[in-house]
Design a protein around this motif. Structure first.
Motif, mmCIF file in Angstrom:
data_model
loop_
_atom_site.group_PDB
_atom_site.id
_atom_site.type_symbol
_atom_site.label_atom_id
_atom_site.label_comp_id
_atom_site.label_asym_id
_atom_site.label_seq_id
_atom_site.Cartn_x
_atom_site.Cartn_y
_atom_site.Cartn_z
ATOM 1 N N LYS A 51 0.833 -1.204 0.000
ATOM 2 C CA LYS A 51 0.000 0.000 0.000
ATOM 3 C C LYS A 51 0.867 1.252 0.000
ATOM 4 O O LYS A 51 0.567 2.219 -0.695
ATOM 5 C CB LYS A 51 -0.941 0.003 1.202
ATOM 6 C CG LYS A 51 -2.131 -0.905 0.989
ATOM 7 C CD LYS A 51 -3.109 -0.813 2.133
ATOM 8 C CE LYS A 51 -4.373 -1.568 1.786
ATOM 9 N NZ LYS A 51 -5.152 -1.911 2.987
ATOM 10 N N ARG A 52 1.942 1.205 0.766
ATOM 11 C CA ARG A 52 2.850 2.344 0.818
ATOM 12 C C ARG A 52 3.464 2.575 -0.562
ATOM 13 O O ARG A 52 3.543 3.706 -1.036
ATOM 14 C CB ARG A 52 3.945 2.064 1.861
ATOM 15 C CG ARG A 52 4.739 3.278 2.297
ATOM 16 C CD ARG A 52 6.051 2.848 2.902
ATOM 17 N NE ARG A 52 6.769 1.937 1.999
ATOM 18 C CZ ARG A 52 7.462 0.864 2.394
ATOM 19 N NH1 ARG A 52 7.552 0.561 3.664
ATOM 20 N NH2 ARG A 52 8.069 0.093 1.510
ATOM 21 N N ASP A 53 3.863 1.483 -1.226
ATOM 22 C CA ASP A 53 4.437 1.599 -2.573
ATOM 23 C C ASP A 53 3.401 2.112 -3.566
ATOM 24 O O ASP A 53 3.708 2.937 -4.427
ATOM 25 C CB ASP A 53 4.962 0.243 -3.056
ATOM 26 C CG ASP A 53 6.227 -0.167 -2.309
ATOM 27 O OD1 ASP A 53 6.871 0.721 -1.701
ATOM 28 O OD2 ASP A 53 6.562 -1.359 -2.332
ATOM 29 N N MET A 54 2.170 1.610 -3.435
ATOM 30 C CA MET A 54 1.125 1.993 -4.387
ATOM 31 C C MET A 54 0.709 3.450 -4.211
ATOM 32 O O MET A 54 0.226 4.082 -5.149
ATOM 33 C CB MET A 54 -0.099 1.082 -4.256
ATOM 34 C CG MET A 54 0.086 -0.287 -4.855
ATOM 35 S SD MET A 54 0.445 -0.283 -6.620
ATOM 36 C CE MET A 54 -1.212 -0.167 -7.306
ATOM 37 N N ASP A 55 0.893 3.985 -3.007
ATOM 38 C CA ASP A 55 0.584 5.389 -2.783
ATOM 39 C C ASP A 55 1.434 6.296 -3.660
ATOM 40 O O ASP A 55 1.052 7.424 -3.964
ATOM 41 C CB ASP A 55 0.816 5.752 -1.306
ATOM 42 C CG ASP A 55 -0.409 5.454 -0.461
ATOM 43 O OD1 ASP A 55 -1.487 5.230 -1.063
ATOM 44 O OD2 ASP A 55 -0.295 5.443 0.774
ATOM 45 N N LEU A 56 2.611 5.800 -4.025
ATOM 46 C CA LEU A 56 3.501 6.587 -4.863
ATOM 47 C C LEU A 56 3.109 6.519 -6.334
ATOM 48 O O LEU A 56 3.594 7.280 -7.154
ATOM 49 C CB LEU A 56 4.956 6.096 -4.708
ATOM 50 C CG LEU A 56 5.498 6.100 -3.272
ATOM 51 C CD1 LEU A 56 6.877 5.471 -3.212
ATOM 52 C CD2 LEU A 56 5.550 7.520 -2.714
ATOM 53 N N VAL A 57 2.212 5.575 -6.663
ATOM 54 C CA VAL A 57 1.766 5.429 -8.050
ATOM 55 C C VAL A 57 0.472 6.210 -8.213
ATOM 56 O O VAL A 57 -0.438 6.098 -7.392
ATOM 57 C CB VAL A 57 1.530 3.938 -8.395
ATOM 58 C CG1 VAL A 57 1.032 3.776 -9.824
ATOM 59 C CG2 VAL A 57 2.807 3.131 -8.190
ATOM 60 N N ASP A 58 0.390 7.020 -9.241
ATOM 61 C CA ASP A 58 -0.819 7.790 -9.525
ATOM 62 C C ASP A 58 -2.007 6.833 -9.704
ATOM 63 O O ASP A 58 -1.931 5.919 -10.528
ATOM 64 C CB ASP A 58 -0.566 8.593 -10.815
ATOM 65 C CG ASP A 58 -1.678 9.597 -11.071
ATOM 66 O OD1 ASP A 58 -2.810 9.379 -10.574
ATOM 67 O OD2 ASP A 58 -1.412 10.586 -11.763
#
Ligand SMILES: *[C@@H]1O[C@H](CO)[C@@H](O)[C@H](O)[C@H]1NC(C)=O
Ligand SMILES: *[C@@H]1O[C@H](CO)[C@@H](O)[C@H](O)[C@H]1NC(C)=O
Ligand SMILES: *[C@@H]1O[C@H](CO)[C@@H](O)[C@H](O)[C@H]1NC(C)=O
Length: 154
Positions: A51-58
């Motif tokens: 989730k933390r990584d995906m937060d960085l993806v638009d």
């Protein structure tokens, strides 16, 4: 070969090999019993990282695997390694339902067209689906043929 398709193929093969390995290990007497409490804790740790990584993806790119294939791979590896460390099968029903709920969270608005069929139908996924079907047909044909041959010979 398309890199995404290759990645999926690799995941697929690795998953099968890992499961097979586990199965063989499981036949040994000193089996580690799968601790579901520990598994749940570790899975939510994998989820938090993802989730933390995906937060960085638009979010508008959430349907395009190109943007998070590495993060997804990390997540997948995380679930696999932790499951195995704890002594659980991978994939297992718990991890699967966990991954499905994660998919619902991120990919519920993606059509399967967007997620998987990015390439023309001659990609690896088609082959992956077609081969088992063909193999099944061939196996059935072989069994039928062999039993007929036996009938003739007997
Ligand atoms: C399972 O894991 C939890 C969390 O790590 C731990 O508290 C518990 O003692 C473990 N249970 C068994 C049966 O090993
Ligand atoms: C995904 O993103 C890549 C890189 O921006 C792009 O080339 C590709 O066409 C996109 N795929 C889809 C289905 O939008
Ligand atoms: C999916 O679409 C709904 C409605 O447009 C929106 O409320 C929701 O946040 C979206 N979910 C994701 C994961 O993008």
């Amino acid at each position: 070969m398309d890199t995404n398709a290759f990645f999926v193929l690799k995941l697929f093969v690795l998953g099968i090999c890992a499961t097979e390995d586990k199965r063989q290990q499981n036949q040994k007497p000193n089996v580690v019993i799968c601790n579901e409490t520990a598994l749940m804790l570790d899975m939510s740790r994998c989820e938090d990282d993802f989730k933390r990584d995906m937060d960085l993806v638009d979010p508008k790119n959430w349907c395009n695997l190109t943007y998070y294939i590495k993060e997804y791979n990390t997540f997948s590896t995380c679930t696999e390694q932790n499951s195995e460390r704890i002594g659980c099968f991978w994939p297992n029903p718990f991890v699967e339902s966990f991954i499905i709920s994660l998919h619902k969270h991120f990919f519920s608005n993606c059509t399967s067209d967007q997620v998987i069929w990015e390439d023309p139908p001659d990609n690896m996924l088609t082959i992956l689906i077609v081969i088992p079907v063909l193999l099944t047909v061939v196996m059935i044909a072989l069994v039928v043929w062999c039993s007929k041959r036996n009938d003739v010979m007997v």
